[in-house]
Design a protein around this motif. Sequence first.
Motif, mmCIF file in Angstrom:
data_model
loop_
_atom_site.group_PDB
_atom_site.id
_atom_site.type_symbol
_atom_site.label_atom_id
_atom_site.label_comp_id
_atom_site.label_asym_id
_atom_site.label_seq_id
_atom_site.Cartn_x
_atom_site.Cartn_y
_atom_site.Cartn_z
ATOM 1 N N ASN A 195 0.856 -1.186 0.000
ATOM 2 C CA ASN A 195 0.000 0.000 0.000
ATOM 3 C C ASN A 195 0.892 1.237 0.000
ATOM 4 O OD1 ASN A 195 0.576 0.823 2.872
ATOM 5 N ND2 ASN A 195 -0.436 -1.137 3.286
ATOM 6 N N GLU A 196 0.285 2.392 -0.190
ATOM 7 C CA GLU A 196 1.085 3.610 -0.320
ATOM 8 C C GLU A 196 1.745 4.002 0.990
ATOM 9 O OE1 GLU A 196 1.021 8.074 -2.268
ATOM 10 O OE2 GLU A 196 -0.563 6.623 -2.715
ATOM 11 N N GLN A 197 1.138 3.695 2.125
ATOM 12 C CA GLN A 197 1.777 4.033 3.395
ATOM 13 C C GLN A 197 3.080 3.260 3.581
ATOM 14 O OE1 GLN A 197 -0.785 3.888 6.826
ATOM 15 N NE2 GLN A 197 -1.884 5.735 6.216
ATOM 16 N N ILE A 198 3.098 1.998 3.176
ATOM 17 C CA ILE A 198 4.340 1.220 3.238
ATOM 18 C C ILE A 198 5.390 1.848 2.329
ATOM 19 C CG2 ILE A 198 5.409 -0.986 2.621
ATOM 20 C CD1 ILE A 198 3.908 -1.162 5.202
ATOM 21 N N TRP A 199 4.986 2.202 1.113
ATOM 22 C CA TRP A 199 5.937 2.827 0.186
ATOM 23 C C TRP A 199 6.498 4.117 0.774
ATOM 24 C CZ3 TRP A 199 5.997 7.581 -2.324
ATOM 25 C CH2 TRP A 199 7.024 7.739 -3.270
ATOM 26 N N ARG A 200 5.644 4.943 1.362
ATOM 27 C CA ARG A 200 6.092 6.209 1.946
ATOM 28 C C ARG A 200 7.017 5.973 3.144
ATOM 29 N NH1 ARG A 200 2.790 11.108 1.226
ATOM 30 N NH2 ARG A 200 1.531 10.863 -0.659
ATOM 31 N N THR A 201 6.700 4.982 3.965
ATOM 32 C CA THR A 201 7.522 4.701 5.144
ATOM 33 C C THR A 201 8.944 4.325 4.744
ATOM 34 O OG1 THR A 201 5.582 3.961 6.398
ATOM 35 C CG2 THR A 201 7.746 3.254 7.199
ATOM 36 N N PHE A 202 9.066 3.417 3.791
ATOM 37 C CA PHE A 202 10.399 2.996 3.367
ATOM 38 C C PHE A 202 11.103 4.083 2.553
ATOM 39 C CE2 PHE A 202 8.914 -1.159 4.642
ATOM 40 C CZ PHE A 202 10.066 -1.798 5.062
ATOM 41 N N ARG A 203 10.351 4.918 1.862
ATOM 42 C CA ARG A 203 10.985 6.038 1.157
ATOM 43 C C ARG A 203 11.705 6.933 2.160
ATOM 44 N NH1 ARG A 203 8.397 11.462 -1.660
ATOM 45 N NH2 ARG A 203 10.332 12.115 -2.697
ATOM 46 N N ILE A 204 11.031 7.238 3.267
ATOM 47 C CA ILE A 204 11.662 8.055 4.306
ATOM 48 C C ILE A 204 12.882 7.337 4.878
ATOM 49 C CG2 ILE A 204 11.365 8.968 6.642
ATOM 50 C CD1 ILE A 204 10.058 10.740 4.624
ATOM 51 N N LEU A 205 12.755 6.035 5.138
ATOM 52 C CA LEU A 205 13.874 5.277 5.705
ATOM 53 C C LEU A 205 15.101 5.345 4.806
ATOM 54 C CD1 LEU A 205 15.183 3.260 7.675
ATOM 55 C CD2 LEU A 205 14.099 1.424 6.344
ATOM 56 N N PHE A 206 14.941 5.050 3.525
ATOM 57 C CA PHE A 206 16.095 5.016 2.620
ATOM 58 C C PHE A 206 16.684 6.413 2.415
ATOM 59 C CE2 PHE A 206 13.814 1.160 0.639
ATOM 60 C CZ PHE A 206 14.401 0.304 1.551
ATOM 61 N N ALA A 207 15.817 7.420 2.278
ATOM 62 C CA ALA A 207 16.315 8.787 2.100
ATOM 63 C C ALA A 207 17.040 9.271 3.348
ATOM 64 C CB ALA A 207 15.157 9.729 1.764
ATOM 65 N N ALA A 208 16.470 8.989 4.520
ATOM 66 C CA ALA A 208 17.093 9.426 5.771
ATOM 67 C C ALA A 208 18.426 8.721 5.999
ATOM 68 C CB ALA A 208 16.152 9.170 6.941
ATOM 69 N N THR A 209 18.492 7.436 5.641
ATOM 70 C CA THR A 209 19.746 6.698 5.795
ATOM 71 C C THR A 209 20.829 7.290 4.910
ATOM 72 O OG1 THR A 209 18.529 4.672 6.313
ATOM 73 C CG2 THR A 209 20.826 4.435 5.643
ATOM 74 N N ALA A 210 20.490 7.547 3.648
ATOM 75 C CA ALA A 210 21.469 8.156 2.742
ATOM 76 C C ALA A 210 21.849 9.554 3.221
ATOM 77 C CB ALA A 210 20.902 8.211 1.324
ATOM 78 N N GLY A 211 20.859 10.332 3.650
ATOM 79 C CA GLY A 211 21.147 11.676 4.138
ATOM 80 C C GLY A 211 22.016 11.672 5.378
#
Length: 386
Positions: free
Chosen positions: A344-360
């Motif tokens: 679902n879109e909430q899962i996609w958004r959650t992991f998007r934040i995780l990967f972006a925050a990790t790289a940042g």
Amino acid sequence: MIENPFVRNFVSSLSKGGKLPISFVIHLEDGSLTTIGEEKPILDIYIKNPAGRKALMSLDQLLIVEAYIKGDIDFEGDLIKAMSFQQLLSDQHILLKIGRRLKPILLGREKCNPDWISKHYDSHNIQLFAMDTDYNTYTPGIYEKDEDSLEVGAERKLDFAFQSLNLKPNDSVLDIGSGWGGFVRFAARRNIRVTGITLSNHQKQYVEDLIDKNNFDAEVKYQDFFSFQPSQKYDGIVMMGVIEDLSDYPRVMERLLNYLKPGGRVYLDFASHKESFGTHSFITKYIWPGTFRMVYMPEFIDAVKESPFEIQAIYNDRRNYYLWAKGMYERWMEKKADIIDKSNEQIWRTFRILFAATAGTMNKSSYDSTAYRVVLELPEDHKSLQ
């Protein structure tokens, strides 16, 4: 002069009179927009409703992320670079942070670990959309060039770990937190007997299918690290991205001593933070609950010093961590439609934040976090406690 009162108050509170790290555009519900900063904007922030306004004005990391996950706010643009905003936001969720440390004390870590691990890893293997396609590794590869693919980096890292253990054909390896079987398949193809342990039922089934399909000399067990009682000791141990979930370093060393033959080696890789419990509330609430924390190196080194283990090598892995997380983020963005279709879109958004925050967090401008690869050795003449 910023005309809109809401935008003006938000920018004033965020900047506190100083210069903001990036330029961005705020889009309000009525379609009006305001550009903030003198340089080319790298991020567009879309406020969808009053809940989004309230979250943004809170300047609270967790509340803003939750608003994004729910769709009250949207982000478009370079979210990795935009993570420099973290330094301007608060993260003071004391009850959440106290609760995650009290629960294992009151209930016992072994009772808590299965639920903690399954929260992130029993996600119907949705993480596979972001990983390398050869080994499905969920920890950083080793990249000689920024352009190296996730596949190239993964194989280079697995080979590095394999060589670090000084393994010979028919040796045995314990893969702690075996994930989706990256090291299992790499080592088994080189005539190494591999035992993996995991607390994720979804990962266990995935690796069992992999073992059966390829007829590997390997097994995977649903097993907690601290209560594992193997019938043998192993020639080598790998812990890739695992010790962050364990956090009690003296006890980790004690268990490793029980699992490893004298003369054997342990390979670890992990993220590290300059503070002992420097874990963001978003991570605790949505990703890795419980005692997860990035490794605090002074405590880790002290635990090794007090154990029979000797440090053979330490490598700074921050650049690799950044490139890996960036690569995962890019694949996650590319496969948005497929991911939402499967979850679902909430899962996609959650992991998007995780990967972006990790790289940042792991980019060059970060001063709080880094990552390491470490090789330990148990001396040949050590007499294990029985």
